[in-house]
Each structure stands twice: as C-alpha cells, then as structure tokens.
Design a protein around this motif. Sequence first.
Motif, mmCIF file in Angstrom:
data_model
loop_
_atom_site.group_PDB
_atom_site.id
_atom_site.type_symbol
_atom_site.label_atom_id
_atom_site.label_comp_id
_atom_site.label_asym_id
_atom_site.label_seq_id
_atom_site.Cartn_x
_atom_site.Cartn_y
_atom_site.Cartn_z
ATOM 1 N N ASP A 82 26.759 10.690 -7.859
ATOM 2 C CA ASP A 82 27.276 9.510 -7.193
ATOM 3 C C ASP A 82 26.272 8.379 -7.346
ATOM 4 O O ASP A 82 25.089 8.604 -7.598
ATOM 5 N N VAL A 83 26.772 7.169 -7.232
ATOM 6 C CA VAL A 83 25.943 5.984 -7.430
ATOM 7 C C VAL A 83 25.891 5.226 -6.110
ATOM 8 O O VAL A 83 26.924 4.877 -5.552
ATOM 9 N N VAL A 84 24.678 5.038 -5.590
ATOM 10 C CA VAL A 84 24.511 4.365 -4.305
ATOM 11 C C VAL A 84 23.378 3.342 -4.425
ATOM 12 O O VAL A 84 22.252 3.700 -4.783
ATOM 13 N N ASP A 85 23.691 2.100 -4.143
ATOM 14 C CA ASP A 85 22.682 1.034 -4.130
ATOM 15 C C ASP A 85 21.802 1.023 -5.375
ATOM 16 O O ASP A 85 20.568 0.986 -5.287
ATOM 17 N N GLY A 86 22.423 1.103 -6.533
ATOM 18 C CA GLY A 86 21.687 0.994 -7.794
ATOM 19 C C GLY A 86 21.097 2.299 -8.310
ATOM 20 O O GLY A 86 20.547 2.345 -9.406
ATOM 21 N N ILE A 87 21.196 3.356 -7.505
ATOM 22 C CA ILE A 87 20.613 4.637 -7.935
ATOM 23 C C ILE A 87 21.736 5.628 -8.271
ATOM 24 O O ILE A 87 22.625 5.861 -7.446
ATOM 25 N N TRP B 181 22.563 9.273 -8.537
ATOM 26 C CA TRP B 181 22.060 10.589 -8.124
ATOM 27 C C TRP B 181 22.849 11.637 -8.891
ATOM 28 O O TRP B 181 24.009 11.906 -8.571
ATOM 29 N N VAL B 182 22.230 12.200 -9.918
ATOM 30 C CA VAL B 182 22.901 13.188 -10.770
ATOM 31 C C VAL B 182 22.363 14.572 -10.404
ATOM 32 O O VAL B 182 21.153 14.739 -10.226
ATOM 33 N N ARG B 183 23.277 15.528 -10.272
ATOM 34 C CA ARG B 183 22.839 16.853 -9.815
ATOM 35 C C ARG B 183 23.368 17.968 -10.711
ATOM 36 O O ARG B 183 24.570 17.988 -11.024
ATOM 37 N N PHE B 184 22.471 18.874 -11.122
ATOM 38 C CA PHE B 184 22.933 20.144 -11.678
ATOM 39 C C PHE B 184 23.804 20.753 -10.582
ATOM 40 O O PHE B 184 23.385 20.803 -9.410
ATOM 41 N N ASN B 185 24.980 21.247 -10.936
ATOM 42 C CA ASN B 185 25.897 21.668 -9.880
ATOM 43 C C ASN B 185 26.476 23.071 -10.094
ATOM 44 O O ASN B 185 27.683 23.261 -10.115
ATOM 45 N N ASP C 168 25.948 -1.182 -12.345
ATOM 46 C CA ASP C 168 25.547 -0.821 -10.975
ATOM 47 C C ASP C 168 24.511 0.302 -10.958
ATOM 48 O O ASP C 168 24.162 0.803 -9.897
ATOM 49 N N VAL C 169 24.027 0.719 -12.127
ATOM 50 C CA VAL C 169 22.996 1.762 -12.191
ATOM 51 C C VAL C 169 21.682 1.167 -12.695
ATOM 52 O O VAL C 169 21.613 0.647 -13.802
ATOM 53 N N GLY C 170 20.644 1.229 -11.857
ATOM 54 C CA GLY C 170 19.334 0.735 -12.266
ATOM 55 C C GLY C 170 18.326 1.840 -12.475
ATOM 56 O O GLY C 170 17.365 1.690 -13.232
ATOM 57 N N VAL C 171 18.547 2.971 -11.804
ATOM 58 C CA VAL C 171 17.640 4.118 -11.896
ATOM 59 C C VAL C 171 18.497 5.384 -11.848
ATOM 60 O O VAL C 171 19.488 5.431 -11.116
ATOM 61 N N LEU C 172 18.110 6.393 -12.629
ATOM 62 C CA LEU C 172 18.817 7.675 -12.573
ATOM 63 C C LEU C 172 17.879 8.742 -12.009
ATOM 64 O O LEU C 172 16.730 8.857 -12.449
ATOM 65 N N VAL C 173 18.365 9.469 -11.012
ATOM 66 C CA VAL C 173 17.591 10.571 -10.418
ATOM 67 C C VAL C 173 18.304 11.875 -10.749
ATOM 68 O O VAL C 173 19.520 11.990 -10.551
#
Length: 270
Positions: free
Chosen positions: A10-15, A17-21, A49-54
């Motif tokens: 999901d994308v929240v406030d520019g971040i 959040w990618v998860r192995f699921n 809307d994506v500035g950083v990927l976690v």
Amino acid sequence: MSTDDTVAFDVVDGIAWVRFNRPDKRNCMSPTLNRRMMAVLDELEFREDVGVLVLSGEGSAWSAGMDLKEYFRETEERGLGATRQAQREAYGWWRRLRWYQKPTIAMVNGWCFGGGYGPLYACDLAIAAEEAKFGLSEINWGILPGGGATKVVVDLIPLRDAMYHAMTGEAIDGKKAAEWRLVNEAVPLAGLKHRVTEIAKVLLEKNPVALKATKDAVRRVKEMTYDNAEDFLVRAQEAANSYDNDGRKEGIRQFIDEKSYKPGLGAYKR
Ligand code: ACO
C-alpha cells in the motif's frame, strides 16, 4: 491497498510499503512470488505518489530465503531450462531493485536467510529489528551461499566475519547485523516502523533526481579507481542536470540569496 497473494503493498504519504506476503511459509521466495514482485516493482517505480519504497515481510519473517520446495526441488525436476528461468526471475527483481528509480529501505522485521540477502543488499538502506535473525543457512542444508549471497557478505562485512557467517551457518540477531554493518542500524521491533518512517521522511524532502544519481553513484564508484570515479561523477552530475538543472539552481538561490536554509543542516524547499 492492493494484495495479490504473494506480495502485498500500500502507498501512504509518499511511501510504498511493499511486503513479502507468504507468512505461513515464512515469506520464502517461490517463482510465483518472484514474478509477482517484479510486477509490483514495475507498477510502483514511476508513480508520482511514490517517493520511497520500503520492503518488509508479513508475519514473523522478512524472508526465509529461496523456497526449497518450489524454487529448488520443483524447478530442478523440470530441467535446466526451468532452473535457469527461476534464477533469472529471482535475480532479475533483485537487480531491478538495486538500480531502482526511488530510494529503497529494507525493513527487516524477522527471519532473513540465504537468498534473502539478495533483496537485502539491493535496498539502499536496511533497518532491522533487534529481534530479527540473519543467517547464511545454505551450508546447513548442503550448498554454498549462491545467488549472490556470498558476494553480499563479502561486500558488506569484514572478511573474517563473512567467512565465519558462511561456514558455520549460525544465525545472528539484528544487533549483531548492525555491528557487522550488514544493516545500517537495529531498533526494537516495536519501534521499527516508526524509525523507518522517520528515515523515509528525510528522503522524501530531498531532490529525487539527485537522490537517484547519488544512490547509483555510491554503488558504481565502489568498484572504480579514484580517477575513474572522479570522471564518472562529473559526467553523472552533468547527466542529472539534463533532467533537473533548475533544482540545484534553486538550492543555491535559497542559500546564497534568500538565506532561508543551510545545506549543511537540511534540504532546500522544493
Ligand atoms: N523453503 C520452503 N519452505 C519453507 C522455507 C523455505 N526456505 N522456510 C520456511 N518454510 C515453510 C516450512 O516448510 C513450513 O511449511 P509447512 O507449514 O507446510 O510445514 C512453514 O514454512 C513454516 O516454517 P517453520 O519451520 O515451521 O517455521 P518456524 O517459525 O518454526 O521457523 C525458520 C522459521 C527458522 C525460518 C525455518 O522455517 C527455516 O529454517 N526455514 C528455512 C531457512 C533457510 O534455510 N532458507 C534457505 C536459505 S538458502 C537459500 O535461500 C538459497
């Protein structure tokens, strides 16, 4: 929120959040997961809307490495072509992540083994839970640490530690991983997301063209002589100027003319 089986994000406030699921399989990497991850990286890379990927993992694992059943046993049963394809798909998204357009942070919430070192290294920064466990467990089931894992530890940690880690297959915790510089830092699991968000926010304030040029430069110059690096860096900055010459001029203007910030202490206002 988007979830497609093996990878969630999901994308929240520019971040992003990618998860192995695959929490029930400790997020080990199957060919299906590897294909899906590449598609997710494609989807997110140039989104405005994506500035950083976690990159983190659902459940108790970050990633328990390659899927011994689906990645090794089942592909090997289908022959060399299938094995090579599975390798291409795994190495492919790690390579993609190493040179990703956006800055990336590995948020290591739990188990991280073997093949997991590929995406760990691919992320620009890595922040671990103190409780996380890292291991080159390959030796424990009878292979050498392949898929780049040996290269990762030799690049990141001192040779004696790399040798011990690879030969004994002993797992280390997040604190030790930070001490060895396998990750930038380790914090208690309860504060992990907060700390990663703090760092992501710092990155979000920076000029994105300069960030991409910087992260690539750090990886490239590591293998260059000083003179080659000096030359490469001049050219890399000039190439960055062709995308964003106004940004740096504005950075100079706000400091020299407007006196509204100090580059030594923070970023200019974009
Ligand atoms: N490949 C395939 N299946 C896996 C993997 C893996 N790498 N890791 C976990 N699983 C599966 C287990 O088989 C089990 O499946 P099941 O529920 O169908 O029986 C499920 O995930 C849960 O695993 P448990 O072992 O029960 O979980 P636990 O939390 O007790 O232990 C741990 C976690 C320590 C990560 C353990 O699962 C483990 O040792 N996994 C293998 C780690 C590893 O060596 N990975 C390979 C590295 S080498 C490489 O990547 C090239």
